[in-house]
Design a protein around this motif. Structure first.
Motif, PDB file in Angstrom:
ATOM      1  N   VAL A  64      52.122  58.777  36.889  1.00  0.00           N
ATOM      2  CA  VAL A  64      51.182  58.545  37.998  1.00  0.00           C
ATOM      3  C   VAL A  64      51.724  59.065  39.320  1.00  0.00           C
ATOM      4  N   ALA A  65      52.781  59.840  39.286  1.00  0.00           N
ATOM      5  CA  ALA A  65      53.400  60.303  40.534  1.00  0.00           C
ATOM      6  C   ALA A  65      52.441  61.123  41.374  1.00  0.00           C
ATOM      7  N   ASP A  66      51.584  61.922  40.747  1.00  0.00           N
ATOM      8  CA  ASP A  66      50.656  62.754  41.514  1.00  0.00           C
ATOM      9  C   ASP A  66      49.603  61.937  42.239  1.00  0.00           C
ATOM     10  N   ARG A  67      49.329  60.714  41.761  1.00  0.00           N
ATOM     11  CA  ARG A  67      48.343  59.865  42.420  1.00  0.00           C
ATOM     12  C   ARG A  67      48.969  58.933  43.453  1.00  0.00           C
ATOM     13  N   VAL A  68      50.276  58.737  43.373  1.00  0.00           N
ATOM     14  CA  VAL A  68      50.957  57.839  44.308  1.00  0.00           C
ATOM     15  C   VAL A  68      51.619  58.602  45.439  1.00  0.00           C
ATOM     16  N   ALA A  69      52.084  59.822  45.170  1.00  0.00           N
ATOM     17  CA  ALA A  69      52.813  60.594  46.176  1.00  0.00           C
ATOM     18  C   ALA A  69      52.013  60.834  47.457  1.00  0.00           C
ATOM     19  N   PRO A  70      50.699  61.101  47.413  1.00  0.00           N
ATOM     20  CA  PRO A  70      49.966  61.318  48.680  1.00  0.00           C
ATOM     21  C   PRO A  70      49.929  60.123  49.610  1.00  0.00           C
ATOM     22  N   LEU A  71      50.341  58.926  49.144  1.00  0.00           N
ATOM     23  CA  LEU A  71      50.299  57.732  49.987  1.00  0.00           C
ATOM     24  C   LEU A  71      51.495  57.630  50.912  1.00  0.00           C
ATOM     25  N   GLN A  72      52.468  58.505  50.758  1.00  0.00           N
ATOM     26  CA  GLN A  72      53.654  58.431  51.598  1.00  0.00           C
ATOM     27  C   GLN A  72      53.283  58.664  53.059  1.00  0.00           C
ATOM     28  N   GLY A  73      53.721  57.740  53.911  1.00  0.00           N
ATOM     29  CA  GLY A  73      53.401  57.836  55.326  1.00  0.00           C
ATOM     30  C   GLY A  73      52.051  57.268  55.691  1.00  0.00           C
ATOM     31  N   ALA A  74      51.398  56.540  54.754  1.00  0.00           N
ATOM     32  CA  ALA A  74      50.071  55.987  55.022  1.00  0.00           C
ATOM     33  C   ALA A  74      50.124  54.595  55.630  1.00  0.00           C
ATOM     34  N   GLY A  75      51.317  54.106  55.961  1.00  0.00           N
ATOM     35  CA  GLY A  75      51.422  52.787  56.570  1.00  0.00           C
ATOM     36  C   GLY A  75      51.678  51.698  55.544  1.00  0.00           C
ATOM     37  N   ALA A  76      51.362  50.465  55.928  1.00  0.00           N
ATOM     38  CA  ALA A  76      51.649  49.312  55.071  1.00  0.00           C
ATOM     39  C   ALA A  76      50.538  49.000  54.083  1.00  0.00           C
ATOM     40  N   LEU A  77      49.358  49.614  54.224  1.00  0.00           N
ATOM     41  CA  LEU A  77      48.249  49.298  53.330  1.00  0.00           C
ATOM     42  C   LEU A  77      48.569  49.569  51.864  1.00  0.00           C
ATOM     43  N   PRO A  78      49.179  50.701  51.499  1.00  0.00           N
ATOM     44  CA  PRO A  78      49.481  50.923  50.076  1.00  0.00           C
ATOM     45  C   PRO A  78      50.374  49.844  49.476  1.00  0.00           C
ATOM     46  N   PHE A  79      51.290  49.302  50.266  1.00  0.00           N
ATOM     47  CA  PHE A  79      52.163  48.248  49.752  1.00  0.00           C
ATOM     48  C   PHE A  79      51.347  47.005  49.378  1.00  0.00           C
TER      49      PHE A  79
END
Length: 259
Positions: A64-79
């Motif tokens: 799932v790395a290709d679906r999770v990698a774009p979230l880098q730098g998106a703030g605290a919401l992904p967490f």
């Protein structure tokens, strides 16, 4: 020297992206692991659970790395969304264990076996609840629960995308249906014991009306206990087979009612 520093900088940036991606996956896996049957039980040491969570992360993250990698730098919401998705999956699977506990409570009340194996586990379970729980978890592990859980985690990114909160109305409807299904499953497992208890109470009522001087309770209680133990040997294996089939069906289509 400049080329070496440039190469080390690029390698450091790449490693930072890999670590952040793995951490986001670990949040979902770790939240699910806290409630996962068998692997997340209170009797399992915390270090073992942490090691299992890291092992599942190592299996799921590359897929799932290709679906999770774009979230880098998106703030605290992904967490927050990853933790919420993991807890949702863990609670859905934990409800299957509660179905066994509901069945055990019904069996205890129906057959006067409320002290049998009671209190043997980390949670105070009535009657044969502990026996049913241990047997069910052992069956799941023998049938490859770890493989199905890894598949469920990878599939979950299609229905619960990383970084996006699920629709509240859809999750509520799905949760209500799932809870209702668990109560029905627990009653289905305990149904033979409930029917047997109903027949016993009707028979003792008729005998008591016909012969009031006979101490029906002293005669019927040992017979009820013996019949309950015999019925356990006959009815519990099919009941556990029904339960494992329900768990397998959920793992195959976990979000059937979730839009």
């Amino acid at each position: 020297m400049t080329e070496l520093l440039r190469a080390l900088t690029e390698l450091s940036n790449l490693a930072q992206g890999i670590v952040l991606t793995g951490f986001l996956v670990f949040l979902r896996v770790g939240a699910m692991m806290a409630l996962l049957p068998a692997f997340g039980e209170q009797s399992v040491p915390q270090r073992v659970r942490l090691a299992l969570a890291l092992a599942f992360t190592a299996v799921v993250a590359p897929a799932v790395a290709d679906r999770v990698a774009p979230l880098q730098g998106a703030g605290a919401l992904p967490f927050a969304t990853e933790v919420a998705a993991g807890l949702l999956l863990g609670m859905a699977l934990r409800l299957f264990v509660h179905a066994l506990q509901i069945a055990g409570a019904l069996i205890a009340q129906a057959t006067s076996l409320s002290q049998l194996f009671g209190g043997a586990g980390a949670e105070p379970l009535p009657a044969v609840g502990h026996l049913l729980t241990v047997a069910g978890l052992a069956l799941l592990l023998a049938l490859g629960l770890h493989v199905r859980v890894a598949q469920l985690l990878i599939l979950s990114y299609d229905i619960l995308p990383a970084g996006a909160l699920p629709a509240g109305a859809g999750v509520a409807e799905w949760g209500v249906r799932h809870v209702a299904r668990m109560f029905a499953l627990g009653f289905s497992i305990a149904a033979p014991f409930v029917v047997a208890a109903l027949v016993y109470n009707l028979a003792t009522g008729v005998v008591n009306r016909a012969m009031p001087q006979l101490m029906v309770t002293f005669i019927g209680a040992p017979a009820l206990t013996l019949a309950g133990l015999a019925l356990m040997a006959v009815a519990l294996p099919p009941g556990l087979a029904l339960w494992t089939a329900a768990v397998g069906g959920f793992l195959g289509r976990p979000f059937a009612a979730l839009p």
